[in-house]
Write an enzyme that holds these catalytic residues in place. Structure first.
Site, PDB file in Angstrom:
ATOM      1  N   THR A 168       0.927  -1.063  -0.072  1.00 41.57           N
ATOM      2  CA  THR A 168      -0.041   0.048  -0.012  1.00 41.57           C
ATOM      3  C   THR A 168       0.986   1.056  -0.043  1.00 41.57           C
ATOM      4  O   THR A 168       2.130   1.101   0.297  1.00 41.57           O
ATOM      5  CB  THR A 168      -0.862  -0.101   1.180  1.00 41.57           C
ATOM      6  OG1 THR A 168      -1.834   1.108   1.166  1.00 41.57           O
ATOM      7  CG2 THR A 168      -0.084   0.162   2.464  1.00 41.57           C
ATOM      8  N   MET A 212      11.086  -1.453  -3.089  1.00 36.80           N
ATOM      9  CA  MET A 212      10.050  -0.954  -2.270  1.00 36.80           C
ATOM     10  C   MET A 212       9.259   0.329  -3.094  1.00 36.80           C
ATOM     11  O   MET A 212      10.031   1.305  -3.135  1.00 36.80           O
ATOM     12  CB  MET A 212      10.614  -0.467  -0.966  1.00 36.80           C
ATOM     13  CG  MET A 212      11.160  -1.543  -0.342  1.00 36.80           C
ATOM     14  SD  MET A 212      11.985  -1.079   1.354  1.00 36.80           S
ATOM     15  CE  MET A 212      11.117   0.043   2.242  1.00 36.80           C
ATOM     16  N   THR A 213       8.338   0.215  -3.808  1.00 39.01           N
ATOM     17  CA  THR A 213       7.997   1.319  -4.602  1.00 39.01           C
ATOM     18  C   THR A 213       7.541   2.643  -3.892  1.00 39.01           C
ATOM     19  O   THR A 213       7.789   3.688  -4.610  1.00 39.01           O
ATOM     20  CB  THR A 213       6.551   0.764  -5.438  1.00 39.01           C
ATOM     21  OG1 THR A 213       5.647   0.568  -4.417  1.00 39.01           O
ATOM     22  CG2 THR A 213       7.004  -0.351  -6.349  1.00 39.01           C
ATOM     23  N   CYS A 214       6.986   2.556  -2.757  1.00 32.71           N
ATOM     24  CA  CYS A 214       6.738   3.855  -1.675  1.00 32.71           C
ATOM     25  C   CYS A 214       8.242   4.726  -1.685  1.00 32.71           C
ATOM     26  O   CYS A 214       7.917   5.816  -1.752  1.00 32.71           O
ATOM     27  CB  CYS A 214       6.072   3.481  -0.660  1.00 32.71           C
ATOM     28  SG  CYS A 214       4.548   2.479  -0.923  1.00 32.71           S
ATOM     29  N   ALA A 215       8.981   3.874  -1.772  1.00 34.64           N
ATOM     30  CA  ALA A 215      10.451   4.826  -1.229  1.00 34.64           C
ATOM     31  C   ALA A 215      11.331   4.922  -2.635  1.00 34.64           C
ATOM     32  O   ALA A 215      12.316   5.365  -2.617  1.00 34.64           O
ATOM     33  CB  ALA A 215      11.024   4.054  -0.105  1.00 34.64           C
TER      34      ALA A 215
END
Length: 1559
Positions: free
Chosen positions: A1202, A1524-1527
């Site tokens: 998410t 980690m796509t969010c970062a």
């Protein structure tokens, strides 16, 4: 609360481990690592230190306390006050643990020892008590002091304990007793600060210093340093005389870093208030402090700089001591650190202290003065001025009583480097000595002037504050005085220095005027021949004369040279601001605000006398005759412009005449040739009245006169149409030249130069503004983060009740008058009763119920709490509401077999929020007045009040008085006759034009020419208005240049001058858009948006909004995007940024304010979606009212990921869904099947971008398909608007024509070529044939047959066998008037018109209306009108450019095992560069979640793309990369070869798509 409780338990355990005596059983003696010392905060260490003294203890521990007590992300709660008020500055571990005991129920103030306990402890500390009793008593005393407070220890007699503790601290036979005694002194001084005096009186300082100068026990020495740090806060002078400085610095290299920080902090405290007779104590410390400047620890370095800064301030009147300081290489150290301060990781405030040191040294030491030049200090200062955030220029220099800006300190240092002996009374001998050094070393001054003079001019031009402006101008005066002519000419090469001086002479501040006049005087006195001609050409002569004779300004000068907004007095010849502050002493090397106490050396009379002296001495001959001094080119241009005005005035009273227009065209040509000939200065350009003459010519005299008569509208349009084509031919189309050689480019640059000389658009600064919650009555009753204005609404109508006239209401400053009317009207009209301010109607009631309890509110709260448990600690205090949207539709109107026209209309109109966004569902019912002047309803309340105040006074700052004043706003009903405004001349009412070829006369710039005015409320009497008007026209001409060229070519083909239709396609060079950028206005708007009030609330002065609406091209793309985000998206963004700073329970129901809505925290709405039903999920999300004012986050059903990455992928997946074949949305999709099974066959291929597929209004069988089509376009509008609002990137490629439709521009036949080149070219050739036929018929007087001149590529139109259907859409039939079956030469024009209407008109109108309706539900589509089509594509779709190796290395971060030189990293960079376009897209989506980069490319990626080493167990080569796509975090194994890395990476980005799981 659970997290914070655990923190406190850990703190208690830590205390017991650290605070036991070193002789306690089972505990070894305390070492240097067992105690965490105080740390100096960077802010304190490097601040000006004149206001913050005692708190120079290092506050790392205090910041951690704030983190523990606030949110888990390190933020703290606030009750609306300043954030600094919440810092708990406990300097050592025991301090914060002591506070923990106050929560254990032992009284309000913590531990309360009894009197007997105190006496018992004191007796145990007697000399005869013995070592064991001493240890036990000291242990108990330390614990009691640790957990006590000043209130709880009222029974403690500090003097008695201090005597015993000092004696035991010197007991060298027992180190444990010494350690505990010193620790007790530390705690005693901390809990009872006043006890420091008693401790000093009993001889503690010699004892403590002895332990430091001769260290036997390291832990005792470290504890002694901590004790000295506490004592030095209250008793700095005794510490100084006791030798505490050298005691702390003597063996500092043997201490741990944390204790070193405490030692330097102690020295800083001691240096806070230095007596005059302390030089011997300080001089011996300077070598040690200079040595500390080499340390790696930034806190130690910053605090050492603070110490040296305070010492230099003490030596300011002692040149010998300053010379001694220079002998320790201090200058070199400071210059080196100033260079390092340009790095973002180093505190900028440290450079301020460093420059203060250099300023003081240069002010009193010739050694320092010469060494600074030898170190080339000017280059470093130039770099600081170039890289300094201009925010400091505007708001950190004397505004709000602050003088600690970096720019201010640079100016102070430069003042000392430029000795100016003219009119010098104090220190003249020292100044002359400096001048002698510069005379002996001419290269010193030459390099300084060449580096700094251009930067100072730039600082003044971008709109610096009055103080900084004066500092720059005074330095320029010094440079002119000291420099030779060669140095000056070399420094101002390429700079209009004379024009700069002329602009300065328009200022109203007497300090700036005085210094500017002195500069002019020096130049004329020394270099008359070199500058007098330039002064005449650039208007300096007339500016000086205007100061003396304002009544003659209009004769000699345009308004630009007149004093701005100054009421003229009959008794005075100059209009100078009476209440201007004195800046005579603000650049004194001392830190005090001398401008407040010193005597002002500049008066209005002195300025007038100096101007009179210059005029009589140097300009007497020039000013003898009004025409003398005017250059030949200016006189010639004025005559030509006067002739043009006369002819335009005469012709405006007659009907259209071709001969008159030809004569006017010849005059205009003469004027243009003059402009393109001899170089013309900005002053001459303005003085010639060319701008007004050209505007008057283009508008057919309307620019000077009133509105055109409606009966003459058609003739008016014909004249303007002809003149504009003539002007375009002269400026743009005279020859096929490159844009660099176009006259249009010359005009644009002249206009921009003229605009830069005007100062009509000031920056408004806010003073002492802080984010606070305030209660608002309007527009939404509740608490808001926006500041409120106090307003009393009074009715002017006798029929309206004045029941509420005495109420002062709090109105949000950003409220529009439409919102205010919505609150007032129900009460005025009698539809609602009750006190104004008690209720705001249904909307407020709904808001209140949401917070006071309802099923919906409970459900949201439950979901928010449930979702928060899954969040990371840094997200705990972001409200996240989760929704599941992967269920089936309960009811889908798309499945209804019968869809009526009313339902289509309903779908197009959208939900009720559209009227809320547009804000004009009904005509205004009230007129509002402020101080008797009718307000502009397009402005907010803040802008209206600000505009009114600036009309009265030019220099306005938004301070406390602005918010505390009560403003009287009157209102009255609008009569019916007033509600119908008079229509202005347009091309769409009485005047018709050839729609197929002439859509450009409907462009906004052409409407401005027709009306002779700009569509905004700017002062037309100002010359800046003329500039803006012409820039608007020229930019519009530049946009339609190729259309005008094509139109003229078609006309030539019709007349027989062109025989080949291949010549219809002409390439026209246009001026690039960046050439229209006004750097000065752009910088001003950037500065304004950095103002705390503007940045926090979106409150921008009205003139910026007006200019942005009319001439957005004057601002850069980045600035306009910031402006949109600030003004249109401000509420969610501001509230999101502030949500961490405010306690969401401040106004909870328990506080008694449950009836008031609390709107401070904006939720992040999280939706769970199904990958198999992306479009359905998107439809359900966008149909929900709750998503619009929140940040949308997505989580996929069955996956754990998410946040940002899944959300970006959601937008990518939705983008691809919209491009699927079967939706029948786009040209190229000819499928009518809308079932899910058939829609997965592929995507629409549109190499030139997507454009809506036309749908016939007459096809009844496709009614259901049309409804789905319209519904999908409404959804697309919502998706695009939401992506823009949240800063997401879409994977859609629209055609240029579609972007023009989004910008609500009208399309024509030329736009068809942008998405269907073959169709567009064919239609253009058909139109050429139609015009040829009309010309032949008009010439011969009979119908044209089928001659050879009417052939299409050698064939007759009839032979083409075209029927009346839309090409490419056989089911789309036209309803022709005479209903022929085939196309012929007679009905060809009708055929072309029908195709255009179906392609870019009615055939796509319903789709586009639905799109706009959906878009407006999120935010107004009209807000995007300030962007071009290319810029809009960049905003929506980001960047897809290739990456160079330099870009990758510069914008990619390598960490955790990797650096830029690591072999796997080198291989990765090479592999990425070798990727194909599709592979690069797949890599981006794998790492970030989106196949495109945001606007700005890799540099704008936030967080930065980071590559770290992935540690594997056994076989590294068998592992795959993970992310980690969010970062934007790529975890890359260290593969053994580049080929293997490529193989594994390609496999990962190919097979790793489509899911988010733990890696």
């Amino acid at each position: 609360m659970d997290g914070r409780a655990k923190k406190r338990v850990e703190s208690e355990e830590k205390y017991h481990a650290e605070k036991r005596a070193c002789s306690s059983p089972g505990i070894r003696p305390a070492s240097s690592s067992s105690s965490e010392p105080p740390e100096v905060p960077a802010e304190s260490a490097s601040s000006s230190s004149d206001h913050h003294t005692a708190e120079l203890h290092m506050a790392d521990s205090s910041s951690s306390v704030r983190s523990e007590r606030g949110s888990l992300d390190g933020s703290s709660y606030s009750d609306g006050g300043d954030e600094d008020d919440e810092i708990d500055p406990y300097p050592y571990p025991g301090a914060d643990q002591r506070q923990c005991y106050s929560y254990r129920g032992e009284g309000r103030y913590g531990y309360f020892p009894s009197t007997e306990k105190m006496e018992s402890l004191l007796s145990s500390l007697d000399y005869d008590a013995g070592s064991s009793a001493h240890l036990a008593a000291l242990t108990d005393l330390c614990e009691m002091l640790s957990f006590g407070s000043e209130e709880s220890l009222v029974n403690l007699v500090a003097d008695s304990f201090a005597r015993s503790l000092v004696r035991l601290a010197g007991l060298e036979s027992n180190p444990d007793i010494m350690l505990l005694a010193i620790r007790a002194l530390t705690y005693l001084c901390d809990v009872l600060p006043m006890s420091a005096a008693a401790i000093v009186n009993h001889g503690a300082l010699p004892v403590l210093c002895a332990h430091l100068t001769s260290i036997e026990y390291l832990d005792v020495a470290e504890q002694g340093i901590q004790a000295l740090e506490k004592i030095s806060r209250r008793q700095p002078v005794p510490c100084l005389r006791a030798g505490a400085i050298m005691a702390c610095l003597a063996y500092i290299g043997f201490l741990t870093t944390s204790i070193q920080r405490v030692a330097v902090s102690t020295v800083a405290n001691v240096c806070e208030k230095l007596p005059t007779d302390c030089s011997s104590f300080l001089m011996e410390a300077i070598p040690a402090l200079c040595n500390l400047l080499h340390y790696d620890d930034s806190k130690i370095v910053e605090t050492s700089v603070v110490c040296l800064n305070r010492i230099s301030a003490n030596f300011l009147d002692c040149p010998e001591s300053l010379d001694d300081m220079c002998k320790h290489d201090l200058i070199n150290h400071c210059v080196r650190l100033i260079s390092s301060c340009c790095q973002p990781s180093v505190s900028q405030t440290m450079s301020i202290d460093l420059m203060r040191i250099l300023t003081r040294l240069a002010s009193g030491s010739l050694l320092a003065f010469k060494e600074l030049f030898q170190l080339n200090i000017s280059t470093m200062l130039k770099g600081i001025l170039e890289t300094t955030d201009n925010y400091h220029i505007m708001f950190h220099s004397l505004r709000g009583n602050r003088n600690d800006s970096q720019v201010h300190e640079v100016l102070k240092l430069l003042t000392q480097l430029l000795p100016y002996s003219r009119n010098k009374e104090k220190g003249l001998e020292f100044v002359l000595a400096k001048e002698k050094i510069l005379a002996q070393e001419p290269n010193f001054l030459h390099q300084l002037v060449k580096d700094i003079l251009p930067i100072l001019i730039q600082v003044v031009n971008i709109g610096a504050s009055p103080c900084v402006c004066y500092g720059c101008v005074s330095l320029i005066e010094s440079m002119v005085f000291l420099s030779s002519l060669e140095t000056l000419l070399d420094s101002i090469e390429g700079i209009n220095f004379s024009g700069f001086l002329a602009a300065l002479l328009k200022r109203r501040d007497n300090h700036v005027l005085s210094s500017s006049l002195k500069t002019v005087q020096i130049l004329l006195e020394r270099h008359y021949a070199a500058f007098v001609g330039l002064f005449i050409k650039e208007g300096v002569v007339y500016a000086v004369d205007a100061l003396q004779m304002p009544e003659n300004v209009t004769q000699f000068m345009p308004q630009a040279i007149q004093p701005c907004r100054a009421p003229r007095s009959e008794s005075a010849g100059i209009s100078i601001k009476k209440d201007s502050k004195c800046f005579c002493h603000v650049f004194d090397p001392r830190d005090s605000l001398s401008s407040q106490s010193g005597t002002c050396a500049v008066s209005e009379e002195a300025v007038l006398d100096l101007a009179k002296q210059i005029k009589s001495t140097y300009f007497k001959t020039v000013m003898a005759n009004s025409e003398t001094g005017l250059s030949d080119i200016l006189q010639k241009l004025k005559i030509s412009c006067s002739n043009l005005d006369d002819r335009v005035e005469n012709n405006s009273k007659r009907d259209f005449c071709a001969q008159n227009e030809e004569y006017l065209a010849r005059i205009l040509m003469q004027v243009m040739e003059i402009l393109n000939g001899e170089p013309l200065s900005t002053f001459e350009f303005i003085e010639s009245r060319f701008m007004k003459s050209l505007a008057n010519y283009l508008s057919n005299g309307v620019y000077f006169q009133a509105e055109v008569d409606d009966s003459d509208l058609e003739n008016h349009f014909s004249v303007i149409f002809t003149r504009f084509r003539t002007f375009a031919t002269i400026c743009l189309l005279k020859s096929c030249q490159h844009w660099e050689g176009m006259l249009l480019k010359l005009l644009v640059r002249k206009l921009l130069s003229a605009l830069a000389t005007f100062d009509d658009f000031p920056i408004v600064s806010s003073l002492s503004y802080h984010h606070r919650y305030s209660y608002a009555d309007i527009p939404c009753r509740g608490y808001t983060i926006n500041p409120c204005l106090r307003v009393r609404f009074v009715s002017e109508d006798e029929s309206v009740s004045k029941e509420y006239a005495d109420n002062v209401l709090a109105v949000e400053s950003s409220s529009s008058f439409d919102e205010i009317e919505g609150i007032l009207w129900p009460r005025i009209s009698g539809k609602q009763s009750g006190q104004l301010g008690e209720s705001t109607g249904k909307g407020v009631g709904e808001t209140g119920s949401k917070h006071s309890g309802g099923s919906k509110a409970h459900e949201d709260t439950y979901l928010a709490e449930e979702c928060t448990e899954e969040m990371t600690p840094c997200q705990e205090h972001k409200k996240v509401i989760e929704f599941t949207v992967n269920q089936e539709f309960q009811h889908s109107v798309a499945e209804d077999a019968s869809v009526t026209d009313e339902e289509l209309v309903t779908c197009i109109r959208g939900s009720r929020s559209v009227s809320r966004v547009n804000g004009h569902d009904a005509s205004p019912k009230l007129l509002f007045y402020l101080e008797g002047e009718q307000v502009d309803r397009r402005l907010t309340l803040f802008q209206t009040i600000l505009q009114h105040q600036l009309d009265v006074e030019s220099d306005v700052a938004v301070g406390p008085k602005f918010w505390s004043d009560v403003y009287r706003v009157t209102y009255k009903r609008i009569e019916h006759k007033q509600s119908v405004p008079k229509s202005s001349p347009t091309t769409g009412s009485k005047v018709t034009c050839e729609r197929t070829l002439l859509s450009w006369p409907k462009h906004p710039f052409f409407s401005c020419i027709l009306d002779g005015t700009l569509p905004c409320r700017l002062d037309k009497s100002k010359s800046s208005y003329d500039v803006l008007f012409l820039l608007k026209v020229l930019e519009g001409l530049n946009q339609v240049a190729h259309r005008i060229s094509s139109y003229e070519t078609i006309k030539a083909f019709a007349n027989g001058r062109v025989s080949n239709t291949d010549d219809l396609k002409r390439t026209v060079s246009t001026v690039p858009r960046h050439e229209f950028l006004s750097s000065k206005l752009n910088e001003k708007l950037e500065e304004q948006m950095r103002d705390p009030l503007s940045a926090s609330t979106g409150n921008i002065p009205p003139w910026y909004s007006r200019i942005m609406a009319v001439c957005p091209f004057l601002f850069s793309f980045e600035t306009r995007w910031k402006y949109i985000r600030l003004t249109e998206f401000r509420a969610p963004r501001i509230q999101e940024n502030l949500s961490r700073r405010w306690d969401s329970s401040i106004y909870s129901p328990n506080s008694g304010n449950n009836q008031r809505s609390h709107t401070g925290n904006v939720a992040r709405k999280r939706f769970i979606v199904d990958r198999d039903c992306i479009l359905d999920s998107a439809s359900k999300i966008m149909s929900s009212q709750i998503y619009r004012d929140s940040i949308l986050e997505v989580e996929y059903s069955g996956e754990v990921g998410t946040g940002l990455g899944p959300t970006l992928e959601f937008y990518t997946l939705v983008s691809r869904e919209f491009q699927k074949v079967g939706l029948s949305m786009w040209r190229g999709d000819h499928s009518y099947v809308t079932t899910k099974e058939d829609s997965d066959s592929g995507h629409v291929v549109a190499s030139l971008g997507l454009f809506p597929r036309p749908w016939s209004e007459t096809r009844s069988s496709s009614n259901r398909i049309s409804f789905n089509n319209v519904k999908n376009f409404a959804l697309l509008g919502r998706i695009i608007a939401k992506a823009l609002r949240d800063g997401r990137v879409l994977d859609l490629s629209f055609s240029k024509a579609f972007y023009k439709l989004m910008l609500q521009q009208e399309l024509d036949v030329y736009d068809v070529q942008s998405f269907d080149p073959e169709l567009g070219r064919t239609l253009l050739e058909f139109l050429a044939i139609v015009y040829r036929r009309k010309y032949i018929e008009s010439a011969s007087g009979k119908n044209a047959g089928t001659g050879s001149d009417l052939l299409y590529r050698g064939s007759r139109i009839e032979d083409l066998c075209l029927d009346f259907s839309l090409p490419g859409y056989s089911d789309y039939f036209f309803a022709s008037g005479d209903n022929p079956e085939m196309v012929n030469i007679a009905n060809l024009e009708e055929y072309v018109s029908l195709i255009l209407d179906a392609t870019i008109g009615s055939g796509i109108s319903r789709q586009m209306e639905a799109f706009k309706s959906g878009f407006n539900e999120v935010f107004p589509l009209k807000a995007l009108h300030i962007f071009s089509e290319d810029e809009l594509e960049r905003l929506l779709c980001g960047e897809q450019n290739s990456w160079t190796s330099d870009e990758l290395l510069h914008h990619v971060k390598f960490d955790h095992g990797y650096s830029s030189s690591s072999q796997p990293v080198i291989s990765l960079m090479e592999v990425i560069q070798e990727f194909s376009w599709d592979q690069r897209r797949a890599f981006l989506q794998f790492v970030t979640g989106a196949p495109r980069l945001p606007p700005g490319g890799l540099a704008s990626l936030n967080p930065k793309l980071t590559v770290v080493r992935k540690h594997c167990n056994d076989s590294t080569d068998m592992e795959l990369p993970s992310v980690m796509t969010c970062a934007n975090y790529l975890k890359l194994p260290a593969y053994s070869s580049k080929e293997l890395l490529r193989e594994r990476l390609l496999y990962a980005i190919t097979e790793g798509q489509g899911s988010f799981h733990l890696s």
